[in-house]
Design an enzyme around this catalytic site. Sequence first.
Site, mmCIF file in Angstrom:
data_model
loop_
_atom_site.group_PDB
_atom_site.id
_atom_site.type_symbol
_atom_site.label_atom_id
_atom_site.label_comp_id
_atom_site.label_asym_id
_atom_site.label_seq_id
_atom_site.Cartn_x
_atom_site.Cartn_y
_atom_site.Cartn_z
ATOM 1 N N CYS A 70 -85.113 -50.458 23.601
ATOM 2 C CA CYS A 70 -84.205 -49.314 23.493
ATOM 3 C C CYS A 70 -83.505 -49.345 22.134
ATOM 4 O O CYS A 70 -82.835 -50.327 21.789
ATOM 5 C CB CYS A 70 -83.179 -49.411 24.618
ATOM 6 S SG CYS A 70 -81.953 -48.114 24.596
ATOM 7 N N CYS A 182 -86.178 -43.549 18.920
ATOM 8 C CA CYS A 182 -85.817 -43.619 20.338
ATOM 9 C C CYS A 182 -87.098 -43.914 21.107
ATOM 10 O O CYS A 182 -88.149 -43.332 20.794
ATOM 11 C CB CYS A 182 -85.213 -42.290 20.778
ATOM 12 S SG CYS A 182 -84.971 -42.165 22.561
#
Length: 263
Positions: A70, A182
Site C-alpha cells: 500500500c 496506488c
Amino acid sequence: MKIGVFDSGLGGLVVTKAFIDKMPEYDYVYYGDTANLPYGEKTSEQILSYTVAAIKFLVSQNCGLIVVACNTATAIALRFLQQQFMPFFAPDVKVLGVVIPTVEEALSYNAKKVGVISTRATTSSMIYRQELLKINSELEIREIASPELVPAIEGNDFAEAKKISEQYAKKFEDMDSLILGCTHYPLVKNMFRECLPQVRIISQDELMGDKLKDYLQRHIEIDICLSRNSDYKFLVSEWNGAYQKVASTLFPDIPIKKVEQNV
Ligand code: DGL
C-alpha cells in the site's frame, strides 16, 4: 518463514500476482485490511495504527519478510516501522515498501517531468516528491490525488473507473512520465495508457516482481529463511462478494477469506 504482503484492500493482489508470477515457489500470506479501506482518506494516526496492527498480524502468520504494498501505508508508516517499531517488536523480520523501488524505476529513463497520481494521504505526505527530488533535484513534479478511483475499483465498477481515469489523465498530458502511486491503479493502467500514449506510465505490477527478486538475491540471509511450498493464503479483514469478484480476475482458483480473529 513466508512472504507477507499487506495492502489496505485488494489492490495489493496485483503486486502479489507480480511476485507469484516471478517467484511461484515461495509461500505467501496476503492481508488486505478491507474493513478500514480507504486508507487514503484517513488521518496519519489512523493509518499508522492500522498498519502496525496489520504487520503484527503478518508476523503472527510466520512472515519473515513483509512488503507493504500500500502506497499510503508506505508513505505514512514505513519509516516508523523500519526505524522504531520492528527493531523491538520483531528484529529479524524485514519490512519493505513500494515508493523507493517505484521512484528508482521512474528515474531509470531520462525523465524530466514526472506526474504522480495517488490517494489524498499519499499526496499530502509528499513522499514521492521528496524521494524523486533526492535523486534529481531538477525534476518538474506534479502530484494529484484521485480519491474517487479506489472505491470504484474495489466495488468492481470499471465503467466508473474508466470515466474517472480519463478525467485525471488529462491533468498529466504534458508530463513525460506518470507514476501510478496506488496499489489499485495497475487495474486501470490500460485506461491511462490509452488516454496518454505519449506518457510513460509506471505501474507497480510491472516493476515490483523484479525489485523483490533482486532484493532476495542481494539478501541471501533473508532468502534462506523463506519457505518454498507454493502455499498462497489471501486474507481480508472484511469480506464481500464484490471483493471476491475483483480477486477472481487475478487468481481464479484462490478464495479470499476473512480473518477469524480481530487484527
Ligand atoms: N492501497 C492504497 C494505496 O496504495 C489505496 C487505497 C486506500 O485508499 O486505501 O495507496
